[in-house]
Design a protein around this motif. Sequence first.
Motif, PDB file in Angstrom:
ATOM      1  N   GLY A   1       0.820  -1.206   0.000  1.00 51.52           N
ATOM      2  CA  GLY A   1       0.000   0.000   0.000  1.00 51.52           C
ATOM      3  C   GLY A   1       0.855   1.257   0.000  1.00 51.52           C
ATOM      4  O   GLY A   1       0.564   2.222  -0.720  1.00 51.52           O
ATOM      5  N   GLU A   2       1.912   1.247   0.785  1.00 52.47           N
ATOM      6  CA  GLU A   2       2.823   2.393   0.798  1.00 52.47           C
ATOM      7  C   GLU A   2       3.630   2.484  -0.496  1.00 52.47           C
ATOM      8  O   GLU A   2       3.927   3.582  -0.956  1.00 52.47           O
ATOM      9  CB  GLU A   2       3.762   2.310   2.000  1.00 52.47           C
ATOM     10  N   VAL A   3       3.968   1.344  -1.079  1.00 55.27           N
ATOM     11  CA  VAL A   3       4.673   1.360  -2.367  1.00 55.27           C
ATOM     12  C   VAL A   3       3.808   2.050  -3.405  1.00 55.27           C
ATOM     13  O   VAL A   3       4.270   2.922  -4.145  1.00 55.27           O
ATOM     14  CB  VAL A   3       5.045  -0.077  -2.824  1.00 55.27           C
ATOM     15  N   ALA A   4       2.528   1.696  -3.456  1.00 53.11           N
ATOM     16  CA  ALA A   4       1.613   2.309  -4.420  1.00 53.11           C
ATOM     17  C   ALA A   4       1.475   3.807  -4.162  1.00 53.11           C
ATOM     18  O   ALA A   4       1.447   4.606  -5.104  1.00 53.11           O
ATOM     19  CB  ALA A   4       0.250   1.626  -4.365  1.00 53.11           C
ATOM     20  N   ALA A   5       1.410   4.204  -2.893  1.00 54.79           N
ATOM     21  CA  ALA A   5       1.284   5.629  -2.564  1.00 54.79           C
ATOM     22  C   ALA A   5       2.530   6.404  -2.991  1.00 54.79           C
ATOM     23  O   ALA A   5       2.429   7.500  -3.549  1.00 54.79           O
ATOM     24  CB  ALA A   5       1.038   5.803  -1.065  1.00 54.79           C
ATOM     25  N   ILE A   6       3.698   5.836  -2.760  1.00 56.19           N
ATOM     26  CA  ILE A   6       4.942   6.509  -3.156  1.00 56.19           C
ATOM     27  C   ILE A   6       5.037   6.602  -4.671  1.00 56.19           C
ATOM     28  O   ILE A   6       5.427   7.646  -5.211  1.00 56.19           O
ATOM     29  CB  ILE A   6       6.166   5.780  -2.548  1.00 56.19           C
ATOM     30  N   VAL A   7       4.667   5.534  -5.370  1.00 59.42           N
ATOM     31  CA  VAL A   7       4.712   5.564  -6.836  1.00 59.42           C
ATOM     32  C   VAL A   7       3.752   6.624  -7.365  1.00 59.42           C
ATOM     33  O   VAL A   7       4.102   7.384  -8.281  1.00 59.42           O
ATOM     34  CB  VAL A   7       4.402   4.168  -7.425  1.00 59.42           C
TER      35      VAL A   7
ATOM     36  N   ALA B   1       3.149  11.691  -9.998  1.00 64.92           N
ATOM     37  CA  ALA B   1       2.473  12.993  -9.995  1.00 64.92           C
ATOM     38  C   ALA B   1       3.497  14.132 -10.024  1.00 64.92           C
ATOM     39  O   ALA B   1       3.315  15.120 -10.752  1.00 64.92           O
ATOM     40  CB  ALA B   1       1.577  13.119  -8.771  1.00 64.92           C
ATOM     41  N   GLU B   2       4.579  14.013  -9.250  1.00 67.56           N
ATOM     42  CA  GLU B   2       5.616  15.050  -9.251  1.00 67.56           C
ATOM     43  C   GLU B   2       6.276  15.182 -10.625  1.00 67.56           C
ATOM     44  O   GLU B   2       6.499  16.289 -11.110  1.00 67.56           O
ATOM     45  CB  GLU B   2       6.687  14.724  -8.209  1.00 67.56           C
ATOM     46  N   GLN B   3       6.563  14.054 -11.260  1.00 65.70           N
ATOM     47  CA  GLN B   3       7.246  14.097 -12.552  1.00 65.70           C
ATOM     48  C   GLN B   3       6.323  14.618 -13.660  1.00 65.70           C
ATOM     49  O   GLN B   3       6.755  15.383 -14.522  1.00 65.70           O
ATOM     50  CB  GLN B   3       7.795  12.718 -12.913  1.00 65.70           C
ATOM     51  N   VAL B   4       5.058  14.229 -13.623  1.00 66.67           N
ATOM     52  CA  VAL B   4       4.104  14.731 -14.620  1.00 66.67           C
ATOM     53  C   VAL B   4       3.888  16.228 -14.419  1.00 66.67           C
ATOM     54  O   VAL B   4       3.829  16.991 -15.382  1.00 66.67           O
ATOM     55  CB  VAL B   4       2.770  13.944 -14.540  1.00 66.67           C
ATOM     56  N   ALA B   5       3.804  16.657 -13.160  1.00 69.80           N
ATOM     57  CA  ALA B   5       3.650  18.086 -12.884  1.00 69.80           C
ATOM     58  C   ALA B   5       4.871  18.866 -13.357  1.00 69.80           C
ATOM     59  O   ALA B   5       4.734  19.965 -13.904  1.00 69.80           O
ATOM     60  CB  ALA B   5       3.425  18.310 -11.390  1.00 69.80           C
ATOM     61  N   ALA B   6       6.055  18.306 -13.180  1.00 73.61           N
ATOM     62  CA  ALA B   6       7.271  18.975 -13.663  1.00 73.61           C
ATOM     63  C   ALA B   6       7.282  19.046 -15.187  1.00 73.61           C
ATOM     64  O   ALA B   6       7.697  20.062 -15.761  1.00 73.61           O
ATOM     65  CB  ALA B   6       8.512  18.240 -13.165  1.00 73.61           C
TER      66      ALA B   6
ATOM     67  N   LEU C   1       4.604  19.126 -17.181  1.00 77.31           N
ATOM     68  CA  LEU C   1       3.561  20.045 -17.621  1.00 77.31           C
ATOM     69  C   LEU C   1       3.740  21.449 -17.081  1.00 77.31           C
ATOM     70  O   LEU C   1       2.999  22.365 -17.464  1.00 77.31           O
ATOM     71  CB  LEU C   1       2.184  19.512 -17.209  1.00 77.31           C
ATOM     72  N   ASN C   2       4.687  21.621 -16.145  1.00 77.83           N
ATOM     73  CA  ASN C   2       4.947  22.911 -15.518  1.00 77.83           C
ATOM     74  C   ASN C   2       3.716  23.433 -14.784  1.00 77.83           C
ATOM     75  O   ASN C   2       3.307  24.593 -14.937  1.00 77.83           O
ATOM     76  CB  ASN C   2       5.466  23.934 -16.535  1.00 77.83           C
ATOM     77  N   VAL C   3       3.112  22.561 -13.982  1.00 82.57           N
ATOM     78  CA  VAL C   3       1.956  22.911 -13.164  1.00 82.57           C
ATOM     79  C   VAL C   3       2.247  22.486 -11.723  1.00 82.57           C
ATOM     80  O   VAL C   3       3.136  21.668 -11.483  1.00 82.57           O
ATOM     81  CB  VAL C   3       0.668  22.223 -13.666  1.00 82.57           C
ATOM     82  N   PRO C   4       1.508  23.010 -10.745  1.00 83.01           N
ATOM     83  CA  PRO C   4       1.699  22.559  -9.364  1.00 83.01           C
ATOM     84  C   PRO C   4       1.294  21.089  -9.204  1.00 83.01           C
ATOM     85  O   PRO C   4       0.407  20.595  -9.894  1.00 83.01           O
ATOM     86  CB  PRO C   4       0.774  23.457  -8.540  1.00 83.01           C
ATOM     87  N   VAL C   5       1.960  20.417  -8.290  1.00 79.43           N
ATOM     88  CA  VAL C   5       1.690  18.983  -8.044  1.00 79.43           C
ATOM     89  C   VAL C   5       0.253  18.789  -7.589  1.00 79.43           C
ATOM     90  O   VAL C   5      -0.350  17.736  -7.856  1.00 79.43           O
ATOM     91  CB  VAL C   5       2.681  18.426  -7.003  1.00 79.43           C
ATOM     92  N   THR C   6      -0.326  19.754  -6.932  1.00 77.81           N
ATOM     93  CA  THR C   6      -1.689  19.614  -6.416  1.00 77.81           C
ATOM     94  C   THR C   6      -2.716  19.471  -7.524  1.00 77.81           C
ATOM     95  O   THR C   6      -3.829  18.993  -7.273  1.00 77.81           O
ATOM     96  CB  THR C   6      -2.054  20.815  -5.531  1.00 77.81           C
ATOM     97  N   GLU C   7      -2.399  19.864  -8.747  1.00 71.90           N
ATOM     98  CA  GLU C   7      -3.322  19.728  -9.859  1.00 71.90           C
ATOM     99  C   GLU C   7      -3.362  18.313 -10.428  1.00 71.90           C
ATOM    100  O   GLU C   7      -4.272  17.966 -11.162  1.00 71.90           O
ATOM    101  CB  GLU C   7      -2.962  20.710 -10.985  1.00 71.90           C
ATOM    102  N   ILE C   8      -2.377  17.497 -10.086  1.00 70.67           N
ATOM    103  CA  ILE C   8      -2.310  16.132 -10.583  1.00 70.67           C
ATOM    104  C   ILE C   8      -2.816  15.208  -9.479  1.00 70.67           C
ATOM    105  O   ILE C   8      -2.216  15.082  -8.423  1.00 70.67           O
ATOM    106  CB  ILE C   8      -0.865  15.729 -10.971  1.00 70.67           C
ATOM    107  N   ASP C   9      -3.952  14.561  -9.736  1.00 69.22           N
ATOM    108  CA  ASP C   9      -4.546  13.652  -8.752  1.00 69.22           C
ATOM    109  C   ASP C   9      -4.561  12.251  -9.320  1.00 69.22           C
ATOM    110  O   ASP C   9      -5.341  11.919 -10.205  1.00 69.22           O
ATOM    111  CB  ASP C   9      -5.953  14.110  -8.415  1.00 69.22           C
ATOM    112  N   LEU C  10      -3.649  11.417  -8.828  1.00 68.10           N
ATOM    113  CA  LEU C  10      -3.575  10.032  -9.320  1.00 68.10           C
ATOM    114  C   LEU C  10      -4.092   9.130  -8.240  1.00 68.10           C
ATOM    115  O   LEU C  10      -4.093   8.054  -8.143  1.00 68.10           O
ATOM    116  CB  LEU C  10      -2.123   9.697  -9.710  1.00 68.10           C
TER     117      LEU C  10
END
Length: 141
Positions: free
Chosen positions: A114-120, A125-130, A132-141
């Motif tokens: 469960g923690e592995v999935a949360a970290i992934v 989300a951090e890499q996709v936000a980087a 797209l150049n948007v805040p991480v909070t906009e990416i909800d996975l």
Amino acid sequence: MPPVDPRFSGPTRRRDRRGRGARGPLAWPPVPAMRTRRETFDEIVIDVAERARPYLGNRYAAVEFAVEEVPPTDPAPWEEQAAPVGRLVPVGGAVGHRIVIYRRPVETRARDNGEVAAIVREVVAEQVAALLNVPVTEIDL
């Protein structure tokens, strides 16, 4: 001469010592016990990558998601010196970008799947936000 019992003659004696039949694996292939940690981790990354596809849209449709065991020995100068759990690799040309998730550092930070999935999810989300150049909070996975 007395009759010979076939259970006690020849090479079958070692395979079926007590007449109980052939032994097989304790769990069959579709059972989760037969799956390796690598296979489980790969499926988690595939699931999270599919959730990230709508955020990437047509412009970044060629983004590849990859899993590597460990990060390279020399981190980039702008990255922290601790072992990274993921990286966005910008690739030029028609190949597109690549988001790499490092399995071993993720598994050492987590206590269970469960923690592995949360970290992934967090790393992707951090890499996709980087990307797209948007805040991480906009990416909800």
